[in-house]
Design an enzyme around this catalytic site. Sequence first.
Site, PDB file in Angstrom:
ATOM      1  N   LYS A  25     -12.678 -24.070  15.681  1.00 44.38           N
ATOM      2  CA  LYS A  25     -12.501 -24.816  16.778  1.00 44.38           C
ATOM      3  C   LYS A  25     -13.013 -24.507  17.901  1.00 44.38           C
ATOM      4  CE  LYS A  25      -8.523 -25.255  14.001  1.00 44.38           C
ATOM      5  NZ  LYS A  25      -6.787 -25.239  13.913  1.00 44.38           N
ATOM      6  N   LYS A  83     -12.133 -38.300   4.355  1.00 47.66           N
ATOM      7  CA  LYS A  83     -10.808 -37.233   4.146  1.00 47.66           C
ATOM      8  C   LYS A  83     -10.250 -38.071   4.563  1.00 47.66           C
ATOM      9  CE  LYS A  83      -8.791 -33.343   4.200  1.00 47.66           C
ATOM     10  NZ  LYS A  83      -8.664 -31.416   3.390  1.00 47.66           N
ATOM     11  N   LYS A  89      -5.534 -37.905  10.559  1.00 48.53           N
ATOM     12  CA  LYS A  89      -4.710 -38.150  11.731  1.00 48.53           C
ATOM     13  C   LYS A  89      -5.903 -38.551  12.828  1.00 48.53           C
ATOM     14  CE  LYS A  89      -1.795 -36.361  12.746  1.00 48.53           C
ATOM     15  NZ  LYS A  89       0.078 -35.701  13.343  1.00 48.53           N
TER      16      LYS A  89
HETATM   17  P1  ADP Z   1      -5.606 -28.119   6.752  1.00 46.83           P
HETATM   18  O1  ADP Z   1      -5.981 -27.827   7.802  1.00 46.83           O
HETATM   19  O2  ADP Z   1      -4.887 -27.316   5.713  1.00 46.83           O
HETATM   20  O3  ADP Z   1      -5.449 -29.199   5.659  1.00 46.83           O
HETATM   21  P2  ADP Z   1      -4.022 -30.068   7.057  1.00 46.83           P
HETATM   22  O4  ADP Z   1      -2.427 -30.578   7.768  1.00 46.83           O
HETATM   23  O5  ADP Z   1      -4.681 -31.433   6.874  1.00 46.83           O
HETATM   24  O6  ADP Z   1      -4.079 -28.740   7.686  1.00 46.83           O
HETATM   25  O7  ADP Z   1      -3.247 -30.759   5.327  1.00 46.83           O
HETATM   26  C1  ADP Z   1      -2.252 -30.411   4.919  1.00 46.83           C
HETATM   27  C2  ADP Z   1      -2.021 -30.076   3.962  1.00 46.83           C
HETATM   28  O8  ADP Z   1      -2.505 -31.226   2.716  1.00 46.83           O
HETATM   29  C3  ADP Z   1      -3.323 -29.153   2.877  1.00 46.83           C
HETATM   30  O9  ADP Z   1      -2.490 -28.813   2.392  1.00 46.83           O
HETATM   31  C4  ADP Z   1      -4.426 -30.340   2.499  1.00 46.83           C
HETATM   32  O10 ADP Z   1      -5.385 -30.064   1.445  1.00 46.83           O
HETATM   33  C5  ADP Z   1      -3.421 -31.532   2.858  1.00 46.83           C
HETATM   34  N1  ADP Z   1      -4.362 -32.701   2.784  1.00 46.83           N
HETATM   35  C6  ADP Z   1      -4.390 -33.193   4.440  1.00 46.83           C
HETATM   36  N2  ADP Z   1      -4.974 -33.993   4.167  1.00 46.83           N
HETATM   37  C7  ADP Z   1      -5.228 -34.199   3.109  1.00 46.83           C
HETATM   38  C8  ADP Z   1      -6.066 -35.744   2.423  1.00 46.83           C
HETATM   39  N3  ADP Z   1      -6.540 -36.810   2.625  1.00 46.83           N
HETATM   40  N4  ADP Z   1      -5.618 -35.726   0.385  1.00 46.83           N
HETATM   41  C9  ADP Z   1      -5.239 -34.528  -0.082  1.00 46.83           C
HETATM   42  N5  ADP Z   1      -5.030 -34.048   0.611  1.00 46.83           N
HETATM   43  C10 ADP Z   1      -4.480 -33.639   1.561  1.00 46.83           C
END
Ligand code: ADP
Length: 335
Positions: free
Chosen positions: A113, A200, A203
């Site tokens: 970050k 993956k 957003k």
């Molecule tokens: P993080 O930084 O913990 O991944 P996010 O806000 O991106 O935070 O995600 C929140 C949750 O959603 C986490 O448990 C993450 O693993 C899951 N997640 C995020 N994006 C995906 C995706 N594309 N497919 C599956 N799980 C996801």
Amino acid sequence: MSKKRVLSCIQPTGEIHIGNYFGAVRNWVDIQDKYDCVYGVVDLHAMTMPYDPARLRENTTQMFIDLLACGIDPKKSVLFVQSLVPQHTELTWIFSCVTSYGELSRMTQFKDKTSQLEAEGGKKNFISAGLFTYPVLMAADILIYKAHYVPVGKDQEQHLEMSRNIAVRFNNQFGDYFPEPAPLYTELPKVMSLADPTRKMSKSLGEKHYIGLFESEDSIRKKVKTAVTDTGSQPGGEMSPGVANLFSIIRACGNLQAWEELNKQFLNGTLKYSELKNVTADSLVNTLRPLREKRTELNSDRTLADKLMHEASAVARDYTTRVLDDVKGMVGLIS
Ligand code: ADP
């Protein structure tokens, strides 16, 4: 026998997408009966990067509502808003004093970050001490509930390790008190971006790449229609990432009969991608409709939502007050 406690938190980022839902939140809903679950909307963590105060407040309330709409039930699980439970921050200070500077500087997420902030704004960009110390707050979030398990993805393992280290060091120094939290691994679908299925779904990639959990049916259909399916591979050959992603979404929606039928067609080379997309869109629309309706209902009475948010957080406050009293006594503070 009493149930094991599971803790998991989510940052109030504004909008949940189907990746967050199928890859995390739906599992939270599913395990509510099996475990003693504690879930949190961690607004204090969202302050570590540049942010807008009015938006943070709105996003926090909205995330609380969204979790209810997804099926988190405050009668079964504890659901708190982090800033409404100030015991977390108090424990953070106590834990800061059993955490080493060196340990914190080795956190890869801090390094990532920091370089992201530097790339965006050069060396002048502000890097907060909060960003540096937030794994300690995360340890407090977990340990203050004496959680046994934390559902984790690969990228979160290092932070859980840190929480375990803090628990061990505290116990060695002041007496056995905190259980060491263990990772809870569950096989969950990883949803890929629609526009670039090698990445993956996230957003931060932009509008075209994700489907918001509460998007309109029209918008869901449009996005699925324009999803990248093929990169030149032949039907019946190896599945391209885009096609595999749509299959995986259909499966995640529980539409197994359609999944099997389409898979047969894929294997014998008769699958039409337009059909695959229609079934994907229908499956998503049907799965998400009740969630959207529940969210609209909850959003129509924000006074009630606000009351629910405070009541649910008060349960967490009662529990954590008792833990913090114990801890203060153990570390030599007046309690
Ligand atoms: P993080 O930084 O913990 O991944 P996010 O806000 O991106 O935070 O995600 C929140 C949750 O959603 C986490 O448990 C993450 O693993 C899951 N997640 C995020 N994006 C995906 C995706 N594309 N497919 C599956 N799980 C996801």
